[in-house]
Scaffold this active site. Structure first.
Site, short mmCIF file in Angstrom:
data_model
loop_
_atom_site.label_atom_id
_atom_site.label_comp_id
_atom_site.label_asym_id
_atom_site.label_seq_id
_atom_site.Cartn_x
_atom_site.Cartn_y
_atom_site.Cartn_z
N GLU A 209 0.86 -1.18 0.00
CA GLU A 209 0.00 0.00 0.00
C GLU A 209 0.90 1.23 0.00
O GLU A 209 2.03 1.19 0.50
CB GLU A 209 -0.87 0.02 1.26
CG GLU A 209 -2.02 -0.94 1.21
CD GLU A 209 -3.01 -0.71 2.35
OE1 GLU A 209 -2.56 -0.63 3.50
OE2 GLU A 209 -4.21 -0.61 2.07
N GLU A 214 -4.40 1.48 -2.28
CA GLU A 214 -5.11 1.06 -1.06
C GLU A 214 -5.68 -0.33 -1.29
O GLU A 214 -6.29 -0.59 -2.33
CB GLU A 214 -6.24 2.06 -0.76
CG GLU A 214 -7.18 1.65 0.35
CD GLU A 214 -6.70 2.02 1.75
OE1 GLU A 214 -5.93 3.01 1.88
OE2 GLU A 214 -7.10 1.33 2.71
#
Ligand SMILES: [Zn+2]
Length: 396
Positions: A209, A214
């Site tokens: 990430e 995300e």
């Protein structure tokens, strides 16, 4: 569109701005005993009324005390905390708000937002107070909601950048280095995955990430509902930062592709939910375009030993020129008709940016005449007996 709140009303019989919010429970112990739902409802009414008064020159919140105490009690921690968050200050609540109890009634005196104590950074103080900016940004691997001060800084920056872009457009295009979109295209390792059509269940993605990536994993059957509720925050954050990829179906700790099981989700309807949620998100432009959020959704088949297991859904979001909101910002005012209404996005931005002397021409038309909160005006309450006058003087 403006929203009205009918659970709190301006009292037309009073010479000054008085908002009746009905029954509210006071006292820490009393409030702790309330059902969460009721506690939140009461808090919402008080905070909305306080926000509307702060933005409308100050006034009084009149409540009926729902608790049975014969003697005055404190407001209650949760109410105080909510009001502190509203005024964006940890220690000067009493500079704006003071509470007074008389019999079964409680009066919360609220000053004008513009009358607060000057702070060293008062030039960065927004002209109105808000319950939520609804503006998000990426900060490393997190999504953060901007508080009103951060929101004002962000809006100022976006406005400066828009001006800069406008000037650049007048010069030959060869002079403009177009680096902005590289973040979400070829240079980002997530792009490789975004391009693929199938992937193996359990595959570990070769990148973590980051500000532009995300990972989300939902193992419930309520994926659609969760996506509908949460996706605007991620889209706003990516669009207001440097763009990025939201992976739905990846375990964030191990970077493992788990997918959404095909029994739990229909990819077409999930795509419709995503498109529907994004289409409702307000945007605001300082530049001359009327662009919407630019994004692309990709559904990648997830296989488990040759069999279709489910789907990995990836939303690729491009950086936005100006400001993208998850929903309309939340700020209340009392309008000319003495209704308590929430501002729409355009009005909110206009009021937030009000201090800025060089407003763009097209932007000026958005400002309405009552834009600047009037100076703190004297507020008193006729039914409050003599000894309280000193408190009013002290406050106003
Ligand atoms: Zn723009």
């Amino acid at each position: 569109m403006q929203t009205k709140d009918d659970s709190i009303v301006v009292d037309p019989s009073q010479p000054d701005l008085v908002i009746n919010v009905g029954k509210v429970t006071f006292g820490e112990e009393n409030r702790k005993k309330l059902q969460k739902n009721q506690r939140d409802q009461e808090k919402k009414k008080v905070v909305r009324a306080a926000c509307a008064l702060l933005n409308s020159g100050g006034g009084v919140i009149h409540t009926e005390m729902a608790n049975e105490d014969d003697h005055p009690v404190e407001m209650g921690q949760d109410l105080e905390q909510a009001l502190r968050e509203l005024i964006q200050s940890s220690d000067v609540l009493q500079a704006f708000i003071e509470c007074l109890q008389q019999g079964r009634h409680s009066y919360i005196y609220v000053k004008s937002w513009s009358s607060g104590p000057p702070s060293e950074d008062s030039c960065t103080k927004p002209r109105i107070c808000s319950l939520s900016s609804s503006l998000y940004r990426r900060s490393s691997t997190s999504v953060i909601r901007l508080d009103p001060r951060q929101a004002l800084d962000f809006l100022k920056t976006q406005k400066r950048n828009a001006k800069h872009t406008l000037r650049n457009e007048e010069s030959p295009p060869s002079e403009i280095p177009n680096i902005i979109h590289q973040n979400v295209s070829e240079s980002n390792p997530a792009f490789q995955v975004f391009q693929s059509n199938k992937i193996e269940h359990g595959h570990i993605l070769p990148f973590p990430e980051s500000q532009s990536v995300e990972f989300k994993q939902y193992s419930t059957k309520c994926i659609q509902e969760y996506v509908r509720r949460k996706i605007p925050e991620y889209i706003s954050a990516f669009a207001n930062t440097e763009g990025g990829y939201l992976f739905i179906g990846v375990d964030d700790k191990r970077k493992t592709v788990l997918g959404c099981a095909k029994e739990d989700v229909d990819p077409d309807s999930l795509q419709r939910v995503i498109a529907g949620a994004i289409s409702k998100m307000p945007v605001f432009h300082f530049c001359s375009t009327d662009a919407r959020v630019s994004y692309e959704t990709k559904v990648i088949d997830v296989f488990k030993k040759e069999n279709l297991y489910g789907y990995l859904v990836v939303v690729k979001v491009e950086p936005f020129c100006c400001a993208v909101f998850s929903e309309a910002p939340i700020s209340w005012i009392v309008n000319q008709k003495q209704e308590i209404i929430s501002l729409n996005t355009k009005e909110w931005v206009a009021k937030m940016m009000d201090t800025d002397p060089d407003l763009a021409e097209g932007f000026k038309s958005l400002l309405i005449s009552s834009n600047i909160p009037p100076c703190c005006r004297p507020v008193y309450f006729r039914k409050v007996p003599e000894p309280k006058a000193s408190i009013q003087q002290h406050l106003f």
